[in-house]
Every structure is written in structure tokens, then in C-alpha cells.
Design an enzyme around this catalytic site. Structure first.
Site, mmCIF file in Angstrom:
data_model
loop_
_atom_site.group_PDB
_atom_site.id
_atom_site.type_symbol
_atom_site.label_atom_id
_atom_site.label_comp_id
_atom_site.label_asym_id
_atom_site.label_seq_id
_atom_site.Cartn_x
_atom_site.Cartn_y
_atom_site.Cartn_z
ATOM 1 N N GLU A 159 -2.855 11.672 15.473
ATOM 2 C CA GLU A 159 -1.797 11.008 14.691
ATOM 3 C C GLU A 159 -0.487 11.750 14.898
ATOM 4 O O GLU A 159 -0.462 12.836 15.495
ATOM 5 C CB GLU A 159 -2.179 10.970 13.201
ATOM 6 C CG GLU A 159 -3.347 10.027 12.931
ATOM 7 C CD GLU A 159 -3.769 9.979 11.478
ATOM 8 O OE1 GLU A 159 -3.004 10.412 10.605
ATOM 9 O OE2 GLU A 159 -4.880 9.521 11.224
ATOM 10 N N HIS A 193 4.756 5.478 0.902
ATOM 11 C CA HIS A 193 3.359 5.751 1.228
ATOM 12 C C HIS A 193 2.789 6.948 0.462
ATOM 13 O O HIS A 193 1.678 6.877 -0.042
ATOM 14 C CB HIS A 193 3.276 6.010 2.728
ATOM 15 C CG HIS A 193 1.899 6.271 3.253
ATOM 16 N ND1 HIS A 193 0.894 5.344 3.175
ATOM 17 C CD2 HIS A 193 1.369 7.359 3.883
ATOM 18 C CE1 HIS A 193 -0.212 5.838 3.742
ATOM 19 N NE2 HIS A 193 0.050 7.059 4.167
ATOM 20 N N ARG A 224 4.829 15.514 4.761
ATOM 21 C CA ARG A 224 3.400 15.779 4.977
ATOM 22 C C ARG A 224 2.974 15.414 6.391
ATOM 23 O O ARG A 224 3.302 14.332 6.906
ATOM 24 C CB ARG A 224 2.578 14.947 3.995
ATOM 25 C CG ARG A 224 1.088 15.061 4.200
ATOM 26 C CD ARG A 224 0.364 14.153 3.242
ATOM 27 N NE ARG A 224 0.673 12.773 3.487
ATOM 28 C CZ ARG A 224 -0.176 11.887 4.001
ATOM 29 N NH1 ARG A 224 -1.393 12.257 4.348
ATOM 30 N NH2 ARG A 224 0.183 10.647 4.176
ATOM 31 N N ARG A 234 6.388 11.434 10.876
ATOM 32 C CA ARG A 234 6.689 10.166 10.188
ATOM 33 C C ARG A 234 8.128 9.992 9.759
ATOM 34 O O ARG A 234 8.654 8.888 9.779
ATOM 35 C CB ARG A 234 5.844 10.088 8.934
ATOM 36 C CG ARG A 234 4.545 9.503 9.257
ATOM 37 C CD ARG A 234 3.740 9.250 8.069
ATOM 38 N NE ARG A 234 2.396 9.159 8.587
ATOM 39 C CZ ARG A 234 1.318 9.263 7.884
ATOM 40 N NH1 ARG A 234 1.408 9.452 6.587
ATOM 41 N NH2 ARG A 234 0.151 9.155 8.446
ATOM 42 N N HIS A 252 5.709 5.376 5.221
ATOM 43 C CA HIS A 252 4.882 5.215 6.415
ATOM 44 C C HIS A 252 5.602 4.233 7.324
ATOM 45 O O HIS A 252 6.051 3.176 6.873
ATOM 46 C CB HIS A 252 3.497 4.680 6.036
ATOM 47 C CG HIS A 252 2.482 4.852 7.131
ATOM 48 N ND1 HIS A 252 2.566 4.156 8.313
ATOM 49 C CD2 HIS A 252 1.388 5.641 7.228
ATOM 50 C CE1 HIS A 252 1.543 4.512 9.096
ATOM 51 N NE2 HIS A 252 0.817 5.415 8.453
#
Ligand code: FAD
Ligand code: SIN
Length: 546
Positions: A124, A354, A389, A293, A247
């Protein structure tokens, strides 16, 4: 459970039945009686919708140091490195325990091994290695299944569904002298409309995040920030609430309320493109579609503003259809229901709120400044995530910190702390409650907060918009305060009150941080500032009215 004058009493009260609450409850049940209080069906949680998986170092090609570096890089200078190191290095043991409980992670055949299998590791954004353990694209559903199965077999645990925690009961609020202690919680039974006083010397907040503060979110309806609002009212400082993670890829379709298109899809080669079919992420970051992100969400926002489009596309059509259908069965089938065959056409996506990186200030053991009150999971702010995060680090944090919280509680008990409080607690006072004949006002205010937060406190912020948001939320809070004391309490009204408090906390934190860092981007201060480096934004209890 014992009853003291109709006040149910336990050794542990756990508020929330996601990964944090359930993991904690199973361990707590080895020490005493546990009540899990959860406001809807027991599986309904952010956890249940997790797709990508859990980040942990399990492969020879990976190392703790690499995972620590990726976490700190994503966190943009604000992670607490000791916390990061501990959580990452304890992760594999906690994952092993989860597997022993029956969690089934996806596996793959080791090439040329004659059929031997190993864990299939996904990739990811922001991860330098493949390290995401997953169960296809329904990891959260499988976690809930495994944990709830173990809970059902445990005679020391009682699960109370449709029970809504309203507020924590603390000794200071009762006017008792000495250290502030948590003594229990007031809880609304949504079916009988009765408000009960639950007692316990240890209360765990595991109520998850606050995505519903925003108009567009990947979160289910339960995510209304109740735990942060309850903790704040009880006297716990709240940290880093400006760092709301958007997100980058939520399905854009008029009939899809909230459906995530996992970052793992980009990890397997999915490419973000504008509506002309041009890939645009290369301009924004070396890692292109797999950048952290914050970078991807801002690049999409800017591409949409530049072209006037209402979405961008995520294209995985170049991968073989059987691979995509097998690796992402949930995404494939859900998109199909909306008439999109992801093996043949690009997926329309937009960013959506998100994850809450900030929250109730705790130690890495989930301990707050109130004796007996612990917080674990998305509701808490331990220092792991910093300003942004790293993908799939939140399930990991919940697993590790719930274990550490129980260990800390055992030690405190050995030292003679966390005893039962014997005197009767006051019952909930409903005041001059009357039936809400103005339900429409509650739903109007819900909508207004969520739109206002999206428009003024979204991915890209300015001082002017934040100040406008501060003014609006002050008026709304005043109105809500009136309803609260005049109307019969319903889950909708309780959530509205909590959403308003959490919105205020986000706005005030965003106004405090006079720089851009990680997820907080303010056009008036587009650069990071040395003076804010390593500085958390802390809102002390009592500094916001109501
Ligand atoms: P939750 O799982 O949200 O549980 C909160 C619980 O508290 C719920 O049971 C809720 O009903 C209950 N509750 C709330 N308020 C009250 C109240 N007032 N009274 C009683 N009960 C209450 N993270 C990853 O690491 N990997 C992923 O792949 C991943 N994918 C995600 C995909 C989606 C669509 C979403 C929304 C999130 C994803 N995340 C992922 C984030 C991660 O799922 C959450 O951060 C994590 O599951 C939070 O767990 P939790 O136990 O803290 O809270
Ligand atoms: C995803 O699958 O993209 C979500 C992962 C996460 O939020 O950690």
C-alpha cells in the site's frame, strides 16, 4: 455481573466492539467480568469494513527498521519514535495470537516449492516493502468474525448491543475529592429508551473514529466521534485532531453511500488517471499512485479543481481479469452491482474522510489522565501516526495497544489501584425532557455540520474558511445545547451533540497549527515550520464551551 441498587456492575466496561474493544475484552476476561457496550449490531464498526489489511514485518526481505522508517516518513516529523518502534516490534506476536484465535489470512503458493504456502503480503501507499497481511479485500470482516466467535465462547463476557454510551461517570464530576477516577458510564438502551448507570473500576473507550463529521466519508454510520467527545467532557486532553486522513479513492457513484476502493488495488498496479486518461500522479511524487495518502488526496483534489471534473479514475484493466476478481472479490462484486466491471473499465473515485489520526491523549498503554479510564484504537492518540497515518497501521496499533493496556491494568491492580467504588452512583437526570417534535431540526443540523466541515475544513484549508467554520459551529452548538436539555435523548441527538464537539476540536486544532504538515494543509501557511516540528496540538478540557 452484580447489581448494586439496579446499577449493573462489572470488573471491566468496554465501550465499542471493533478490533480494539474485542481484543481487549478477550484478554480482560481472564481477570474478571466484562461488559461490551456497543451502540448497534456487535459487528458494526469501522473494523468490519477494513479492506487492505494489517501492516507487520513477517518476511525475510523486510525489517522493523524499514517499517519504522516508512511510518515516520508518512507521519511527517510528528511521530513519537519510541511509540512507533514498540508498536512495530510487538506487532508480529499480536498477529500470531490473532491467528491462534482463528483469523484466516490469505496465503499464496511459494514458487517452485511443490505446493508449500506462505502468507500473501500486499502493498500500500508509503510502504517500501510488501508487508500487509490481508484476507483478500475483506480483512476487517474476517477479524470481526474471528474475534466475535471467541467472545461468544467466553462466559466472562456479556455483549450488550443497541446500547449507546452517553457519558462517563467520574469522581470529579460527582464532587469527590482526590484524583479524578472513572467510575462507570451512563448508557441508553436504544430499544427500551431506558438510561442505566453502569459501574466498573476500569472503563475502556474503544469507540473508533469520527468520519461522519464530514459529508463524504468511507466510514459507516457509527463513526460519530462519541468517545472523543465523552473523554473531552470528562476532562481528558484531546490531541492532533486537525490530522484527518482523507482516503484518496472512495467509489464515486450516485447510489454508493460509502464504499472504499482499497489502496491495495494501487499496490497491485492500479493507476490514477484523469478523465482524459492521463496518469497525473508522477508530477506529484516519485512513488506516483503509491505515494502517501496526504499527497495522493491533495493531488486528486487539485486535478479535480484544475479540470473541473467531479471525480478521477482508477484503472486496473491492464491486469488479468482472473487475478483482479480473485484478489479483490468484494470490490469487483460491489462495483459490478453499480454496473462497473473493473476488469474492463476504470473505477470513478473521489477522496473522502477516512481516519482520525488524533484523539484522546493516551500513553502507549492506552492510559489517560483519569484513573481507570483507558482508550485504545482509532479513538486514541498514542503518537504512532503523527501527522499522517501509514496505511494499515491502525489495526496493528489497536492489537498491540489493547494488549499493553491489559498488562498495565494488571500491574496497577497488583499495586493496589483500580478498586471497585462501593457507594451508589447518581442516576441520570433527564431534566425537563419532552418529546422531540422538531426532529427535522436535528437532521438539518446533522447535514449542516457535515457539509460545513467538508467545505471549510477539508483537504485544503485557509484561515478564512476555518474562522467561518468556527463561527458556524459556535451557533450550532448553542442550538444543540438547548435541544439536549429539553428533548428526550435519542441516539441521533446524542450523536449530533458529539459531532458538534468533535467538529469544534478539529477546527480549533487546525487554527492552532500555523503551518502545513502531513494531512493538515493550510494555504495561508503552505510550508512546514521548525517551531511546530515535534509539537502536538493539544486542546485542554474546558477550553471549548459546552
Ligand atoms: P471501530 O472498529 O470503529 O469500533 C468502534 C465501536 O464502537 C463500534 O462497535 C461502534 O458501534 C462502537 N461505538 C461508537 N460509539 C459508541 C457509543 N457512544 N456507545 C457504544 N458504542 C459505541 N485500517 C487498517 O489498518 N487497515 C485497513 O485495511 C483499513 N481499511 C479500512 C477501510 C475502511 C472502509 C475504513 C472505514 C477504515 C479502514 N481502516 C483500516 C481503519 C480501521 O478500520 C479503523 O481505524 C479500526 O478498525 C478502528 O478500530 P476500533 O476498534 O478503534 O474502532
Ligand atoms: C485501504 O484498504 O485502502 C485502507 C487501508 C487503511 O486505511 O489502512
Amino acid at each position: 455481573m452484580t447489581h448494586s441498587n439496579q446499577q449493573p456492575s462489572y470488573d471491566f466496561i468496554v465501550l465499542g466492539s471493533g478490533i480494539a474493544g474485542l481484543t481487549f475484552a478477550l484478554k480482560a476476561a481472564q481477570q474478571g467480568r466484562v461488559a461490551i457496550i456497543t451502540k448497534k449490531h456487535k459487528a458494526e464498526s469501522n473494523t468490519n469494513y477494513a479492506q487492505g489489511g494489517i501492516a507487520a514485518v513477517t518476511s525475510q526481505e523486510d525489517s522493523f527498521e524499514m517499517h519504522i522508517k516508512d511510518t515516520c516518513d508518512a507521519g511527517a516529523g510528528l511521530c513519537n519514535e519510541d511509540v512507533v518502534r514498540t508498536i512495530i516490534s510487538e506487532g508480529p506476536d499480536r498477529i500470531h495470537e490473532l491467528m491462534e484465535l482463528g483469523m484466516r489470512f490469505s496465503e499464496r503458493e511459494i514458487p517452485n516449492s511443490g505446493g508449500e504456502k506462505e502468507l500473501d503480503l500486499g502493498k500500500e501507499g508509503g510502504h517500501s516493502k510488501r508487508r500487509i497481511l490481508h484476507c483478500k479485500d475483506v480483512t476487517g470482516r474476517e477479524i470481526e468474525r474471528a474475534l466475535l466467535h471467541a467472545i461468544a465462547m467466553n462466559p466472562n463476557i456479556e455483549v450488550l448491543e443497541n446500547h449507546f454510551a452517553i457519558d462517563l461517570i467520574t469522581s470529579n464530576k460527582l464532587g469527590l475529592s482526590g484524583n479524578n477516577k472513572c467510575l462507570g458510564a451512563y448508557v441508553l438502551d436504544s430499544k427500551t429508551h431506558r438510561i442505566q448507570t453502569f459501574r466498573a473500576p476500569v472503563v475502556l473507550l474503544a469507540t473508533g473514529g469520527c468520519g461522519k463529521v464530514y459529508l463524504y466519508t468511507t466510514n459507516p454510520d457509527i463513526a460519530t466521534g462519541d468517545g472523543v467527545a465523552m473523554a473531552y467532557r470528562a476532562g481528558v486532553p484531546i490531541a492532533n485532531m486537525e490530522f484527518v486522513q482523507f482516503h484518496p479513492t472512495c467509489l464515486y457513484h450516485p447510489k454508493a453511500k460509502t464504499f472504499l476502493i482499497s489502496e491495495a488495488l494501487r499496490g497491485e498496479g492500479g493507476i490514477l488517471k484523469n478523465l482524459d486518461g492521463a496518469s497525473f500522479m508522477e508530477k506529484a511524487h516519485d512513488l506516483a499512485s503509491l505515494a502517501p495518502r496526504d499527497v495522493v488526496a491533495r493531488a486528486i483534489d487539485s486535478e479535480m479543481k484544475r479540470t473541473g471534473a467531479d471525480h478521477v479514475n482508477l484503472d486496473i484493466t491492464h491486469k488479468a481479469a482472473p487475478f483482479t476478481m480473485n484478489r479483490f472479490p468484494n470490490i469487483y462484486q460491489t462495483c459490478m452491482q453499480y454496473g462497473i466491471d473493473i476488469t474492463k473499465e476504470a473505477i470513478p473515485v473521489v477522496p473522502a474522510a477516512h481516519y482520525q489520526c488524533g484523539g484522546v491523549m493516551t500513553t502507549i498503554d492506552g492510559e489517560t489522565n483519569i484513573e481507570g479510564l483507558f482508550a485504545v484504537g482509532e479513538v486514541s492518540c498514542t503518537g504512532l501516526h503523527g501527522a499522517n497515518r501509514l496505511a494499515s497501521n491502525s489495526l496493528l496499533e489497536a492489537l498491540v495497544c489493547s494488549h499493553r493496556a491489559i498488562e498495565r491494568i494488571s500491574n496497577l491492580k497488583k499495586e493496589g489501584a483500580l478498586n471497585h467504588y462501593d457507594a451508589k452512583l447518581p442516576h441520570w437526570e433527564s431534566g425537563g425532557a419532552q418529546d422531540p417534535d422538531e426532529l427535522v431540526v436535528i437532521s438539518h443540523n446533522w447535514d449542516e455540520i457535515r457539509r460545513m466541515m467538508w467545505d471549510y475544513v477539508g483537504i485544503v484549508r485557509t484561515n478564512k474558511r476555518l474562522l467561518r467554520a468556527r463561527k458556524r459551529i459556535a451557533n450550532l452548538k448553542e442550538e444543540i445545547h438547548e435541544f439536549y436539555w429539553n428533548f428526550v435523548l435519542t441516539p441521533d441527538l446524542l450523536e449530533l451533540r458529539n459531532l458538534a464537539i468533535v467538529s469544534s476540536l478539529i477546527i480549533e486544532s487546525a487554527l492552532k497549527r500555523q503551518e502545513s504538515r502531513g494531512l493538515h494543509y493550510n494555504l495561508n501557511y503552505p510550508q512546514s515550520s521548525q517551531s511546530w516540528q515535534q509539537k502536538d496540538t493539544i486542546i485542554e478540557p474546558g477550553s471549548l464551551e459546552h
